[in-house]
Structure formats: C-alpha cells, structure tokens
Design a protein around this motif. Structure first.
Motif: not given
Ligand code: NAD
Length: 385
Positions: A214-216, A287-293, A161-163
């Motif tokens: 951090f990412v932005t 960006i869609e990030s499901d960080q559980k699944n 995501i940072y990139d």
C-alpha cells in the motif's frame, strides 16, 4: 440504507471469550447510529453461541444507546452450511461480512459473490493465488464490490508513512524491518479449534505485507521463510511458534527487501496483545514506527501495565453515550458507506478498485502467503512470484 449479514460470531465479531466486544459488533453499532445500516443478521455454525452473543449485544446497546435490529439465523443445533441459506434468503440490499477461520474464506466469499452480494472478508483473503484470482474474476463478472478488511490502511500513522514514502523523502528504499507478535493465549485459547490450519505469518504478518504494498506501490518478487516449532508443539499444538520471512520487492527500477519477524508465543502478561513495529530505511532517510507504544500507558493494581492503542478500536464516552472509534471500526464503516453509495447513488464498484483494499488490490498479500507456506515446506527455499 443497507442490511448486513455477518458470517461468524467469534472473537473478532463480538469479543467472544474476552471482556471486549470485538471489532465488527461495534462497527455495526456505529453503522446503525449513522443510519447507514437497517437490519443485521448473524449466522454462525452453532446455535449455542447465541447466548454469549446476546449478552454482548445487550451491553453494547445499553452503553451506546443505539438499538440494533438484529436476528440470529441458526435457531437450533449446528450446521456449517447454514450460511448458504442465510445468504440466499437475504434481500437485494444485503451485504455480507465474512469473519470465520481462514480456510473457509474462499468458499464463503465465492458463494456470496455467486449470489450477487457485495462482500468484505477479514484477512487473509484466501490461502492461494488461484482462489483469490477466481474470486476477483467472479466479482468483476457480477459487478460486485469485494474488499478485504485490511484496517491498518486506515491507521493515521500508516497514512503518514504513505505520504512520506510517496514524497520521496527517504530516497530509494533499501530495506524494511517488521516485528509483529502476539500472546500465547491466541493460539492456545482464542483460535484453539482451528489454529493448526493457520500460522502466525498468514494470520498476522500478512497485515504488513499489505501495508508495504500500500505505502510503496511495489510488487513482491521472491520470498524465503523459516520457522521454529517448540513451545506450541510441546503443548499439543502443531504449528510454528515463530516465522522469519524475507520478501524482495520491486518498484520501477528500485529493488528493496523486507524482513518479517513474527511469533505468537509472547507472555500473556505483555502490556498489549500485540508487539508491532516497522522501520523503513532508504538512501536519504529512515522511518521508525513503534505501533505498540502509542504514548498512552495505564498502570493499575488489577491489570498491571497496559499500553493502550487509542487508534485501533476503543470506547469513548461522549455525553454519557459510548462511541466506538478507531481504524478497526473505520474499515467496516467505509465498507458500509461504499455499499450505500452503490445502492442509493448507483456508484460503480469499479470506482473503488484503486482506492480501497479490494480483492484485486490485495492479490500480493495472498501470493506472499502462498510463497511463505511453500518455502516453509521446502527448508527455506526462495520462491519466485
Ligand atoms: N481476533 C482478532 O483480533 C482478529 C483480528 C482480525 C482478523 N481476524 C480474523 O477473523 C477471522 C475470525 O477470527 P476470530 O478471532 O473471530 O475467530 P473465532 O474462532 O473466535 O471465531 C470464528 C467464528 O467462525 C464461526 N464459524 C466457523 N465455521 C463456520 C461456518 N461453517 N459457518 C458459520 N460460521 C462459522 C465460528 O462459529 C466462530 O463464531 C479469522 O480469519 C481471523 O484471522 C481476527
């Protein structure tokens, strides 16, 4: 090689009251295996915690085939100040890990820095900006390396995501949506003794405040928060079930907002300890990030459905020995390696200022926590930072 003093021996250190081993003990195993760590000392408030800790150590040593050189500092009774003598009695090459309830981080980090120790503190760093700034000054004055265990910075998803964000593929950011929640067990059992001195935003939401910064590279401008007291209050715990927060951020000429929805009253039979997801919406993409699944689901008669996060902290058996891997472990290993570079190769702590979650690099997470707590006390008033 370095020696390590760990303050605290609870859930995050050794998996107390759970089937697991926590995150710090497995990191100490990997640091020892990689010959970065020599000796380990643990100082907790109660000598009686030793028995359960020793059982965990015996098991990790057996399954990993790594022998730890460790000592338990407080041999008798209880003493909440034992950490001070434990720090004072350590040698020059000893670094300090602080993994205790949040309201103790400041006093413990301050003492460790005064005694000229490099230190890593689990999040949140402190509860007020004033305290964080005084620690930053102290670390600078004594030329010390001081970092926060913001392990989500080591998650490959967040690095991607940072990139993406820094390549400007999303255009100008407009808004970010974060949902992060945990099971009722956490406030009712795991943190029972100190739960009323924290809340779900400063304990959990703070991770994504750090990730957004951090990412932005953006700075928070103002904050508003509201919360609900229902289930926990009715069960004798006076803290919010859920907190909803809006943070407005600025990077250059671009202003965007983030919405956080956090709770810790999810059912105990959810398929993972945390629900966690984040979305970034910009003028040119999302960006869609499901960080559980994370794409790995286990279904068994005994445990039901489990969504496993193979990236955080898992055991992996390789040639009959268990190795501990994941971004949770990496955060501590990075600290050990950096301290080793400082001791053995005279690297300056300053070198890490902009590339690690150092105290100075984590200041925005503290100012947001402080503002959220102020806003909650003032009926959701916007708080300027
Ligand atoms: N459990 C998690 O998944 C998790 C994850 C990341 C970070 N954290 C953070 O780690 C910290 C500790 O959380 P935990 O889950 O291990 O809690 P816990 O309640 O299981 O453990 C707290 C530990 O601190 C020790 N302690 C308290 N006062 C002390 C004192 N004066 N001197 C020495 N030791 C003292 C207790 O004896 C206990 O061992 C918190 O700041 C929490 O936000 C927890």
């Amino acid at each position: 090689m370095i020696n390590v003093l760990v303050i605290g021996s609870g859930a995050y250190v050794s998996g107390k009251n759970s089937k697991g081993f926590g995150t710090i003990l497995p990191s100490l195993v990997e640091g020892t295996r990689q010959k970065i760590i020599d000796k380990i000392t643990i100082v907790s408030k109660h000598s009686s915690s030793y028995k359960e800790f020793q059982k965990k150590v015996n098991t990790v040593q057996r399954i990993s085939n790594v022998k730890l050189k460790y000592d338990w500092y407080l041999k008798n009774g209880s003493n909440e100040m034992a950490y001070k003598n434990a720090i004072k009695e350590t040698g020059k090459n000893t670094v300090v890990i602080i993994s205790t309830p949040e309201h103790l981080h400041y006093q413990m980090a301050k003492f460790a820095l005064e005694q000229k120790k490099h230190v890593i503190v689990v999040k949140p760093l402190t509860l007020t900006t004033k305290h964080a700034q005084s620690l930053i000054r102290l670390a600078k004055k004594n030329n010390l390396y001081a970092v926060v265990d913001f392990h989500k910075r080591y998650d490959l998803t967040n690095l991607k995501i940072y990139d993406i964000i820094n390549s400007k593929k999303l255009g100008d950011l407009l808004y970010i949506h974060v949902e992060y929640s945990q099971q009722k067990n956490i406030p009712l059992k795991v943190f029972k003794s100190w739960v009323q001195q924290t809340n779900i935003f400063q304990y959990l939401g703070v991770h994504y405040v750090d990730i957004i910064h951090f990412v932005t590279g953006a700075k928070p401008l103002r904050v508003t928060a509201v919360g609900q007291k229902n289930f926990l209050k009715n069960n004798g715990v006076d803290t919010f079930d859920a907190i909803e927060t809006v943070i407005e951020w600025k990077k250059g000429t671009n202003t965007f907002s983030s919405t956080f929805l956090c709770n810790w009253i999810d059912p105990n039979n959810t398929s993972a300890v945390s629900y966690q997801s984040v979305k970034f919406i910009g003028t040119k993409g999302r960006i869609e990030s499901d960080q559980k699944n994370r794409g790995l689901q286990l279904v068994t008669d005994r445990e039901g459905i489990e969504d496993i996060n193979p990236y955080f902290n898992q055991n992996y058996t390789i040639e009959n020995n268990v190795f501990f891997k994941g971004y949770g472990i990496e955060s501590f290993l990075q600290f050990f390696q950096d301290c080793n570079l400082i001791f053995e190769y005279k690297k300056s702590p300053k070198y890490f200022d902009n590339i690690r979650p150092t105290f100075s690099n984590s200041i925005h997470s503290v100012s947001v926590i402080e503002a959220v707590n102020k806003s909650l006390k003032n009926d959701g008033k916007w708080i300027r930072l």
